[in-house]
Design an enzyme around this catalytic site. Structure first.
Site, mmCIF file in Angstrom:
data_model
loop_
_atom_site.group_PDB
_atom_site.id
_atom_site.type_symbol
_atom_site.label_atom_id
_atom_site.label_comp_id
_atom_site.label_asym_id
_atom_site.label_seq_id
_atom_site.Cartn_x
_atom_site.Cartn_y
_atom_site.Cartn_z
ATOM 1 N N SER A 14 -7.204 8.018 -4.593
ATOM 2 C CA SER A 14 -7.305 6.725 -3.914
ATOM 3 C C SER A 14 -8.383 5.817 -4.516
ATOM 4 O O SER A 14 -9.495 6.263 -4.818
ATOM 5 C CB SER A 14 -7.614 6.937 -2.422
ATOM 6 O OG SER A 14 -7.829 5.695 -1.790
ATOM 7 N N LYS A 15 -8.037 4.550 -4.645
ATOM 8 C CA LYS A 15 -8.988 3.539 -5.133
ATOM 9 C C LYS A 15 -9.777 2.903 -3.993
ATOM 10 O O LYS A 15 -10.670 2.089 -4.236
ATOM 11 C CB LYS A 15 -8.242 2.433 -5.891
ATOM 12 C CG LYS A 15 -7.474 2.907 -7.110
ATOM 13 C CD LYS A 15 -8.403 3.358 -8.217
ATOM 14 C CE LYS A 15 -7.624 3.759 -9.470
ATOM 15 N NZ LYS A 15 -8.493 4.345 -10.508
ATOM 16 N N THR A 60 -3.341 6.276 4.606
ATOM 17 C CA THR A 60 -2.282 6.171 3.617
ATOM 18 C C THR A 60 -1.261 7.290 3.851
ATOM 19 O O THR A 60 -1.360 8.037 4.824
ATOM 20 C CB THR A 60 -2.868 6.177 2.183
ATOM 21 O OG1 THR A 60 -1.823 5.904 1.248
ATOM 22 C CG2 THR A 60 -3.538 7.501 1.842
ATOM 23 N N LYS A 64 0.702 7.391 8.350
ATOM 24 C CA LYS A 64 0.672 6.108 9.066
ATOM 25 C C LYS A 64 1.343 6.183 10.436
ATOM 26 O O LYS A 64 0.908 5.512 11.380
ATOM 27 C CB LYS A 64 1.301 5.006 8.210
ATOM 28 C CG LYS A 64 0.470 4.684 6.965
ATOM 29 C CD LYS A 64 1.055 3.538 6.164
ATOM 30 C CE LYS A 64 0.228 3.290 4.910
ATOM 31 N NZ LYS A 64 0.699 2.120 4.156
ATOM 32 N N ASN A 85 -2.202 1.500 9.353
ATOM 33 C CA ASN A 85 -2.935 1.830 8.133
ATOM 34 C C ASN A 85 -4.434 1.579 8.284
ATOM 35 O O ASN A 85 -5.185 1.699 7.331
ATOM 36 C CB ASN A 85 -2.390 1.046 6.934
ATOM 37 C CG ASN A 85 -2.808 -0.413 6.938
ATOM 38 O OD1 ASN A 85 -3.047 -0.995 8.004
ATOM 39 N ND2 ASN A 85 -2.882 -1.021 5.772
ATOM 40 N N ASP A 101 -0.820 -4.062 5.924
ATOM 41 C CA ASP A 101 -0.058 -4.032 4.671
ATOM 42 C C ASP A 101 0.644 -5.361 4.400
ATOM 43 O O ASP A 101 0.639 -5.873 3.280
ATOM 44 C CB ASP A 101 0.983 -2.902 4.705
ATOM 45 C CG ASP A 101 0.361 -1.538 4.471
ATOM 46 O OD1 ASP A 101 -0.711 -1.472 3.838
ATOM 47 O OD2 ASP A 101 0.949 -0.531 4.909
ATOM 48 N N GLY A 126 14.379 -0.802 0.293
ATOM 49 C CA GLY A 126 13.868 0.336 1.042
ATOM 50 C C GLY A 126 13.919 0.059 2.532
ATOM 51 O O GLY A 126 14.106 -1.087 2.967
ATOM 52 N N MET A 214 5.556 -2.474 -4.945
ATOM 53 C CA MET A 214 4.405 -2.072 -4.128
ATOM 54 C C MET A 214 3.619 -0.921 -4.758
ATOM 55 O O MET A 214 2.456 -0.711 -4.420
ATOM 56 C CB MET A 214 4.866 -1.675 -2.731
ATOM 57 C CG MET A 214 5.256 -2.844 -1.855
ATOM 58 S SD MET A 214 5.364 -2.292 -0.145
ATOM 59 C CE MET A 214 6.209 -3.668 0.588
ATOM 60 N N GLY A 238 1.665 -3.456 -7.276
ATOM 61 C CA GLY A 238 1.094 -3.588 -5.949
ATOM 62 C C GLY A 238 -0.402 -3.362 -5.837
ATOM 63 O O GLY A 238 -0.911 -3.210 -4.726
#
Length: 273
Positions: A14-15, A60, A64, A85, A101, A126, A214, A238
């Site tokens: 994760s960033k 994440t 969720k 989130n 989001d 999606g 995304m 994304g």
């Protein structure tokens, strides 16, 4: 010092900690932000344990919907999305859930990429949690139409019905679509597997259609490469959405505005290196 985390499984990639660290440096806020690997079968106890001391958390995949069920209070957009989130501990010890989001996606498209969504024909690929979290924000931009396309058409139909009161939203199968649109947003997980959603290249009008994935990575995603090969006006990943939704959370938690542009620039450079 106030503690924040991002829950996920996996979560080591994760960033979010880097993003929030840069926001904190920019604003002079004192906080700690780290990753927390939650067990797949026991998210609730893991989260409740953290919130005995912690102030807030991002959530994440795949948690969720678990986070949604844990909340004592929900924003309207989180309730409609059925997914959360962002968690915040309330003064009474309860948990408030939000879904940022959609705000992140719209801000990245309109501000960072410079694309107006008003009056546009938007195709959203999606029908999972990623899609549910962004439909409301996209419809708020007053597009001419928003088509939700999915392999299982019934799932797309369900979402179209849930959000019908908010704007011109319709459903479709992937293989029903041929006519070009203004914006294509890929919210499927195909890019994670190095694959493409099964859609026709005729959906792209060369020099006009903007394509947005995304997902993101060090290299362009398969969807972004496909879009560029077929003449899309822009093909964007994304990562900006990730930074922008984090900015919404940071501002809510800390009460200070952040400038996302230098954070995006610094982290893009870091990824490229």
């Amino acid at each position: 010092m106030d503690q924040y985390v991002v829950f996920g499984n996996p979560v080591g990639h994760s960033k979010s900690p880097a993003i929030h660290r840069l926001f904190a440096e920019q604003t002079g806020e004192q906080l700690e932000y780290s990753t927390l690997l939650a067990p797949l079968e026991d998210f609730a106890n893991c989260a409740l344990g953290f919130f005995k001391q912690g102030r807030g958390a991002n959530v994440t995949v795949p948690f969720k919907e678990d986070a949604f069920r844990l909340c004592d209070q929900l924003t309207d957009r989180a309730r409609r999305a059925g997914a959360v989130n962002m968690l915040t501990r309330l003064d009474n010890g309860g948990l408030r859930g939000d879904n940022t989001d959609g705000l992140g996606l719209v801000r990245d498209l309109t501000v960072n990429v410079g694309v107006s969504l008003k009056g546009k024909r938007i195709l959203l690929l999606g029908a999972g949690g990623a899609v549910r979290g962004v439909i409301e924000s996209l419809l708020e931009q007053e597009p001419a139409s928003l088509i939700i396309a999915n392999r299982t058409v019934e799932k797309a139909e369900q979402l179209a019905q849930i959000f019908a009161e908010l704007g011109p939203v319709a459903s479709s199968g992937f293989d029903w679509l041929e006519e070009s649109v203004d914006i294509i947003i890929n919210a499927t997980s195909a890019s994670l597997a190095g694959e493409l959603p099964p859609i026709a290249a005729s959906l792209i009008e060369p020099g006009v259609t903007v394509c947005y994935d995304m997902m993101y990575g060090k290299e362009p995603t398969p969807f972004c490469r496909w879009a560029s090969e077929h003449g899309a006006k822009l093909s964007v990943d994304g990562f900006g959405m990730l930074v922008e939704q984090a900015a919404v959370a940071f501002t809510y938690w800390r009460g200070v505005e952040v400038d996302t542009a230098p954070v995006l620039k610094a982290l893009r450079a870091e990824m490229a290196g």
